[in-house]
Design an enzyme around this catalytic site. Structure first.
Site, PDB file in Angstrom:
ATOM      1  N   SER A 173       0.790  -1.236   0.000  1.00  0.00           N
ATOM      2  CA  SER A 173       0.000   0.000   0.000  1.00  0.00           C
ATOM      3  C   SER A 173       0.819   1.281   0.000  1.00  0.00           C
ATOM      4  CB  SER A 173      -0.960   0.004   1.191  1.00  0.00           C
ATOM      5  OG  SER A 173      -2.024  -0.888   0.970  1.00  0.00           O
ATOM      6  N   GLU A 224      -5.142  -2.841  -6.487  1.00  0.00           N
ATOM      7  CA  GLU A 224      -5.359  -3.757  -5.365  1.00  0.00           C
ATOM      8  C   GLU A 224      -6.072  -5.038  -5.808  1.00  0.00           C
ATOM      9  OE1 GLU A 224      -4.349  -3.877  -2.384  1.00  0.00           O
ATOM     10  OE2 GLU A 224      -3.552  -1.891  -1.944  1.00  0.00           O
TER      11      GLU A 224
END
Length: 298
Positions: free
Chosen positions: A66, A166
């Site tokens: 992330s 993602e």
């Protein structure tokens, strides 16, 4: 030994030679912490005022996880600065945008979707709270990872690659390794951003504020720092596979010290069999060493 590697070794030998005594002490302290660690660890420390630096595994490619939401936010805000979008631009969030089985504070708050959020709100969810669904909404606005990768390539020298969002990373363990950064490249990105060389003054200040609000992995970079320490950062963490290996436990950003110094700090921990708490403690110890060292300087 090839020519590039020879030059690289000479560069770091010279860097050590001209590093002040305080910097040499910090390097020794960080090395002692790394000697106790499991897995591959990359570290970058840069005093943004003097440009003095310390690196370990500077050119290794680490999976960002992330942490890639920071360069993603930069790419989005460049469009804002270009006048294509605005922070108060409304964005419709449908049930299809809120994928299950992924980290998503947006979904937790609005489980049924069918809401309108501003671009600023989605950036804040994505960066400060590391929302995976918010992240992929931003990727779609930018026409996908390929376009984001092109934008980031214009911001910094080679050393960062973004190939999947993602949802893409969730498709297989190996995908995450395509979203990589070297410690040098991520530090370069933070340093340019902090100096206002990537975004407009307004967008720079906005994103700094969001980074200061990051509330993920409180035990990482901020774990051993004084209460209320100002840290503008982005964390990233992978799952642990069946062999007990965690691909990524990362924290990258800027320590804003009480004496006014801004110190860039990048810590990437990869392919480690250590426990969650041990990896977090490793990051916290390095951060504390950097904080203590630079807090003594004027």
């Amino acid at each position: 030994m090839n020519n590039f590697f020879s030059k690289f070794l000479i560069y770091f030998a010279l860097l050590w030679m001209y590093l002040p005594a305080s910097g040499q002490q910090l390097r020794t302290e960080i090395k002692a912490i790394l000697d106790e660690s499991d897995g591959l660890v990359g570290v970058g420390v840069v005093d943004f005022e003097t440009n003095e630096s310390i690196y370990f595994n500077a050119q290794e490619r680490f999976p960002m996880q992330s942490v890639f939401k920071f360069p993603l936010a930069l790419a989005v805000l460049q469009r804002v600065d270009a006048g294509e979008w605005s922070l108060d631009m409304p964005i419709e969030v449908t049930p299809a945008d809120l994928l299950p089985n992924t980290w998503s504070p947006i979904r937790e708050r609005y489980p049924n979707g069918n809401i309108t959020l501003t671009l600023a709100e989605i950036i804040r969810y994505t960066v400060a709270q590391s929302d995976n669904n918010g992240c992929d909404i931003l990727f779609r606005l930018l026409d996908g990872p390929i376009e984001v990768n092109k934008a980031v390539a214009q911001m910094t020298s080679k050393g960062i690659a973004i190939v999947a969002d993602e949802a893409g990373m969730a498709k297989g363990w190996d995908v995450q390794f395509g979203n990589y950064s070297t410690p040098v490249a991520m530090m370069d990105l933070f340093q340019k951003f902090w100096a206002g060389r990537i975004l407009s003054p307004a967008s720079t200040e906005y994103l700094k504020k969001v980074l200061f609000e990051t509330n993920t992995c409180e035990a990482c970079m901020k774990g051993l720092l004084p209460k209320g320490a100002q840290v503008a950062h982005k964390t990233g963490r992978s799952a642990t596979n069946a062999k007990g290996i965690t691909a990524a436990t990362n924290d990258a950003g800027v320590l804003l010290l009480p004496n006014g110094k801004a110190v860039g700090l990048v810590i990437f921990v990869s392919n480690s069999k250590a426990s969650d708490s041990a990896r977090e403690r490793l990051i916290a110890r390095i951060s504390k060493a950097v904080w203590d060292q630079y807090s003594q300087l004027k």
